[in-house]
Motif scaffolding. Sequence first.
Motif, mmCIF file in Angstrom:
data_model
loop_
_atom_site.group_PDB
_atom_site.id
_atom_site.type_symbol
_atom_site.label_atom_id
_atom_site.label_comp_id
_atom_site.label_asym_id
_atom_site.label_seq_id
_atom_site.Cartn_x
_atom_site.Cartn_y
_atom_site.Cartn_z
ATOM 1 N N PRO A 143 5.215 -11.315 3.248
ATOM 2 C CA PRO A 143 5.531 -12.749 3.159
ATOM 3 C C PRO A 143 7.019 -13.022 3.357
ATOM 4 N N SER A 144 7.318 -14.210 3.875
ATOM 5 C CA SER A 144 8.703 -14.630 4.082
ATOM 6 C C SER A 144 9.384 -14.829 2.737
ATOM 7 N N TYR A 145 10.658 -14.422 2.663
ATOM 8 C CA TYR A 145 11.409 -14.603 1.419
ATOM 9 C C TYR A 145 11.662 -16.079 1.113
ATOM 10 N N SER A 146 11.736 -16.908 2.126
ATOM 11 C CA SER A 146 12.093 -18.309 1.902
ATOM 12 C C SER A 146 10.880 -19.230 1.765
ATOM 13 N N THR A 147 9.745 -18.867 2.393
ATOM 14 C CA THR A 147 8.599 -19.782 2.386
ATOM 15 C C THR A 147 7.298 -19.153 1.900
ATOM 16 N N GLY A 148 7.241 -17.829 1.782
ATOM 17 C CA GLY A 148 5.986 -17.169 1.446
ATOM 18 C C GLY A 148 5.706 -17.111 -0.044
ATOM 19 N N ASN A 149 4.489 -16.612 -0.344
ATOM 20 C CA ASN A 149 4.062 -16.407 -1.730
ATOM 21 C C ASN A 149 3.861 -14.924 -1.986
ATOM 22 N N SER A 150 4.238 -14.495 -3.161
ATOM 23 C CA SER A 150 4.111 -13.089 -3.534
ATOM 24 C C SER A 150 2.654 -12.748 -3.823
ATOM 25 N N SER A 151 2.247 -11.533 -3.506
ATOM 26 C CA SER A 151 0.878 -11.092 -3.815
ATOM 27 C C SER A 151 0.664 -10.964 -5.319
ATOM 28 N N ARG A 152 1.747 -10.952 -6.084
ATOM 29 C CA ARG A 152 1.651 -10.908 -7.535
ATOM 30 C C ARG A 152 1.635 -12.306 -8.143
ATOM 31 N N GLY A 153 1.734 -13.307 -7.285
ATOM 32 C CA GLY A 153 1.763 -14.686 -7.759
ATOM 33 C C GLY A 153 3.165 -15.240 -7.760
ATOM 34 N N GLY A 154 3.269 -16.514 -7.441
ATOM 35 C CA GLY A 154 4.567 -17.172 -7.409
ATOM 36 C C GLY A 154 5.191 -17.117 -6.023
ATOM 37 N N ALA A 155 6.173 -17.971 -5.826
ATOM 38 C CA ALA A 155 6.844 -18.060 -4.535
ATOM 39 C C ALA A 155 7.857 -16.935 -4.380
ATOM 40 N N MET A 156 8.002 -16.446 -3.161
ATOM 41 C CA MET A 156 8.965 -15.378 -2.882
ATOM 42 C C MET A 156 10.399 -15.831 -3.133
ATOM 43 N N ASN A 157 10.663 -17.123 -2.926
ATOM 44 C CA ASN A 157 12.041 -17.589 -3.130
ATOM 45 C C ASN A 157 12.391 -17.734 -4.609
ATOM 46 N N GLN A 158 11.419 -17.454 -5.485
ATOM 47 C CA GLN A 158 11.666 -17.496 -6.928
ATOM 48 C C GLN A 158 11.769 -16.092 -7.535
ATOM 49 N N LEU A 159 11.714 -15.058 -6.698
ATOM 50 C CA LEU A 159 11.807 -13.688 -7.218
ATOM 51 C C LEU A 159 13.165 -13.471 -7.868
ATOM 52 N N THR A 160 13.150 -12.896 -9.051
ATOM 53 C CA THR A 160 14.394 -12.645 -9.786
ATOM 54 C C THR A 160 14.957 -11.269 -9.441
ATOM 55 N N ASP A 161 16.164 -10.996 -9.936
ATOM 56 C CA ASP A 161 16.778 -9.682 -9.745
ATOM 57 C C ASP A 161 15.835 -8.580 -10.214
ATOM 58 N N GLY A 162 15.304 -8.751 -11.422
ATOM 59 C CA GLY A 162 14.452 -7.723 -12.023
ATOM 60 C C GLY A 162 13.178 -7.468 -11.235
ATOM 61 N N MET A 192 21.171 -8.661 -3.812
ATOM 62 C CA MET A 192 22.141 -9.733 -3.623
ATOM 63 C C MET A 192 21.945 -10.388 -2.253
ATOM 64 N N TYR A 193 21.696 -9.570 -1.234
ATOM 65 C CA TYR A 193 21.495 -10.119 0.106
ATOM 66 C C TYR A 193 20.132 -10.799 0.230
ATOM 67 N N VAL A 194 19.109 -10.242 -0.421
ATOM 68 C CA VAL A 194 17.779 -10.862 -0.385
ATOM 69 C C VAL A 194 17.842 -12.278 -0.954
ATOM 70 N N HIS A 195 18.648 -12.496 -1.974
ATOM 71 C CA HIS A 195 18.790 -13.840 -2.534
ATOM 72 C C HIS A 195 19.351 -14.810 -1.494
ATOM 73 N N GLN A 196 20.152 -14.300 -0.572
ATOM 74 C CA GLN A 196 20.636 -15.148 0.525
ATOM 75 C C GLN A 196 19.480 -15.518 1.465
ATOM 76 N N LEU A 197 18.572 -14.580 1.653
ATOM 77 C CA LEU A 197 17.429 -14.830 2.544
ATOM 78 C C LEU A 197 16.378 -15.732 1.897
ATOM 79 N N GLN A 198 16.421 -15.845 0.574
ATOM 80 C CA GLN A 198 15.464 -16.722 -0.124
ATOM 81 C C GLN A 198 15.801 -18.208 0.087
ATOM 82 N N LYS A 199 17.016 -18.483 0.484
ATOM 83 C CA LYS A 199 17.431 -19.874 0.698
ATOM 84 C C LYS A 199 16.738 -20.409 1.943
ATOM 85 N N PRO A 200 16.504 -21.731 2.021
ATOM 86 C CA PRO A 200 15.835 -22.310 3.201
ATOM 87 C C PRO A 200 16.566 -21.924 4.487
ATOM 88 N N GLN A 201 15.801 -21.480 5.462
ATOM 89 C CA GLN A 201 16.396 -21.030 6.732
ATOM 90 C C GLN A 201 16.612 -22.216 7.681
#
Length: 201
Positions: A143-162, A192-201
Amino acid sequence: MIENMLAMNKTNILGLAIIMVAVATILSSCHDKRSRGLEYAPNMYYPIAYNPDQKNPIFENGISAQVPPIGTTPIGFTKFDEFPNTPEGYTAASTGITNPLPVTKKNLVEGQQLYIAMCGPCHGPKGMGNGHIVELGKFPAPPSYSTGNSSRGGAMNQLTDGKIYHTIQYGLNLMGSYSSQLSPEERWKVIMYVHQLQKPQ
């Protein structure tokens, strides 16, 4: 007459020298059938230390390659036992750990380089799930980091550091663990870089 005697002496001396070298060579080669004769830096061929697969009289069990003591952490590794590879561990990691590295240009650039090398083949250079491996058509797109949904539930752009760290540590679905490829510090830079990719493209 004297000149003839000098010539004979030179010949005799030369002949005697050749015979002595031949005798020394023969004697040195007959000493030990397995010996290669003189060797330069023999400790390079026959190390003083025990090899890992050699028997070792120093230890009670006779093994050179000892198992690390229980509860110890090898140099260069970081324990992650407090967050096991379970759904509960994933949830606990979400709030239990945060990136200890400061957000700097240097860390972001290094994170981008590591991401492109390690994650880009599947996730794509911009995190859209269109990497080279996916383009081959043999594997489903992540799934896309900015628009996709995680297979564990929730949006990919809401994934935390942990959550991202937990996934790098243990892997998920078709993604294997990257704990042996990325050091803890490198993982934090990737996150840190993935968090940049979570922002709207």
